[in-house]
Design a protein around this motif. Structure first.
Motif, PDB file in Angstrom:
ATOM      1  N   GLU A  97     -27.234  16.106  28.564  1.00 30.76           N
ATOM      2  CA  GLU A  97     -25.816  16.198  28.229  1.00 30.76           C
ATOM      3  C   GLU A  97     -25.671  17.111  27.015  1.00 30.76           C
ATOM      4  N   GLY A  98     -24.752  18.065  27.093  1.00 28.55           N
ATOM      5  CA  GLY A  98     -24.572  18.988  25.979  1.00 28.55           C
ATOM      6  C   GLY A  98     -25.791  19.848  25.725  1.00 28.55           C
ATOM      7  N   GLY A  99     -26.586  20.081  26.764  1.00 36.54           N
ATOM      8  CA  GLY A  99     -27.787  20.894  26.610  1.00 36.54           C
ATOM      9  C   GLY A  99     -28.946  20.164  25.954  1.00 36.54           C
ATOM     10  N   PRO A 115     -31.849  10.490  25.325  1.00 36.94           N
ATOM     11  CA  PRO A 115     -32.964   9.612  24.953  1.00 36.94           C
ATOM     12  C   PRO A 115     -33.260   8.600  26.055  1.00 36.94           C
ATOM     13  N   VAL A 116     -32.186   8.063  26.647  1.00 38.18           N
ATOM     14  CA  VAL A 116     -32.295   7.181  27.806  1.00 38.18           C
ATOM     15  C   VAL A 116     -31.278   7.687  28.824  1.00 38.18           C
ATOM     16  N   GLY A 158     -24.654   3.830  27.841  1.00 43.20           N
ATOM     17  CA  GLY A 158     -23.409   4.470  27.450  1.00 43.20           C
ATOM     18  C   GLY A 158     -23.569   5.977  27.491  1.00 43.20           C
ATOM     19  N   ARG A 159     -22.554   6.702  27.008  1.00 41.32           N
ATOM     20  CA  ARG A 159     -22.638   8.163  27.008  1.00 41.32           C
ATOM     21  C   ARG A 159     -23.833   8.628  26.185  1.00 41.32           C
ATOM     22  N   PRO A 160     -24.633   9.557  26.724  1.00 42.14           N
ATOM     23  CA  PRO A 160     -25.716  10.115  25.918  1.00 42.14           C
ATOM     24  C   PRO A 160     -25.144  10.800  24.678  1.00 42.14           C
TER      25      PRO A 160
END
Length: 200
Positions: A18-20, A24-25, A174-176
């Protein structure tokens, strides 16, 4: 009579970057979808929706919950959750609402995942291939913004004019790289009592 189910669909999406930046999970989002015949189709304006709701909603809730749990690996794995329905163009938004806004539908899911928060939702009307958007929130903490997510998909041939698409959604994680804080930080900065957010 129970819901007349034409087909079901299981959607599983895993976000690894996400976002390049690598997550982490990885975030896993799951949608369990049923395409059913609208139980009020062809009846004109129906004053009392309750009999059909009582017939159809419990079985739908149980089926979709089972699909989510199987994909997630158990209710304890689910962190974010939500629900949605789209009624076909011959139906009323009230038909979509009726099937998902009853405890006989939602409580199967709440109890299976051990949730405390309300089930976030959308209920809309649309043609086949309409965008199905399932908003999610943390199952136990409505102010945890990291779990404000939306699952988006469509079913190419549904809803037909006399059908309803009904869905449950879940997230594992949740969101990365979430970094906007939670609503409690805002409340504190705005001078609200965290025990009673409506007060100043």
């Amino acid at each position: 009579m129970p819901a007349e189910i034409r087909k079901t669909l299981l959607h599983v999406e895993t976000t690894r970057i996400e976002g390049g930046k690598a997550a982490p999970v990885p975030l896993k989002m799951i949608a369990a979808v049923a395409v059913i015949r609208n139980p009020w189709a062809g009846q004109g304006f129906v004053e009392d929706l309750r009999p059909a709701i009582l017939d159809a909603a419990p079985g739908l809730g149980a089926l979709l919950t089972e699909m989510v749990l199987e994909a997630a690996g158990g209710g304890d794995k689910v962190e974010g959750y939500g629900k949605a329905a789209i009624v076909g163009v011959n139906g009323e938004v009230e038909h979509a609402s009726g099937l998902i806004h009853t405890l006989r539908f939602g409580n199967h899911y709440r109890e299976a995942v051990g949730a405390k928060s309300y089930l976030a939702f959308t209920n809309t009307r649309g043609p086949a291939n309409a965008s199905l958007q399932i908003p999610l929130m943390d199952k136990n903490d409505g102010g945890r913004r990291s779990h404000y997510l939306t699952i988006q998909l469509s079913v190419a041939d549904a809803p037909g004019p006399d059908e309803i698409v009904v869905a449950l959604g879940a997230s594992i994680g949740g969101r990365p790289h979430h970094r906007i804080g939670d609503r409690y930080q805002d409340l504190k900065e705005l001078g609200h009592d965290l025990e009673n957010p409506a007060s100043v």
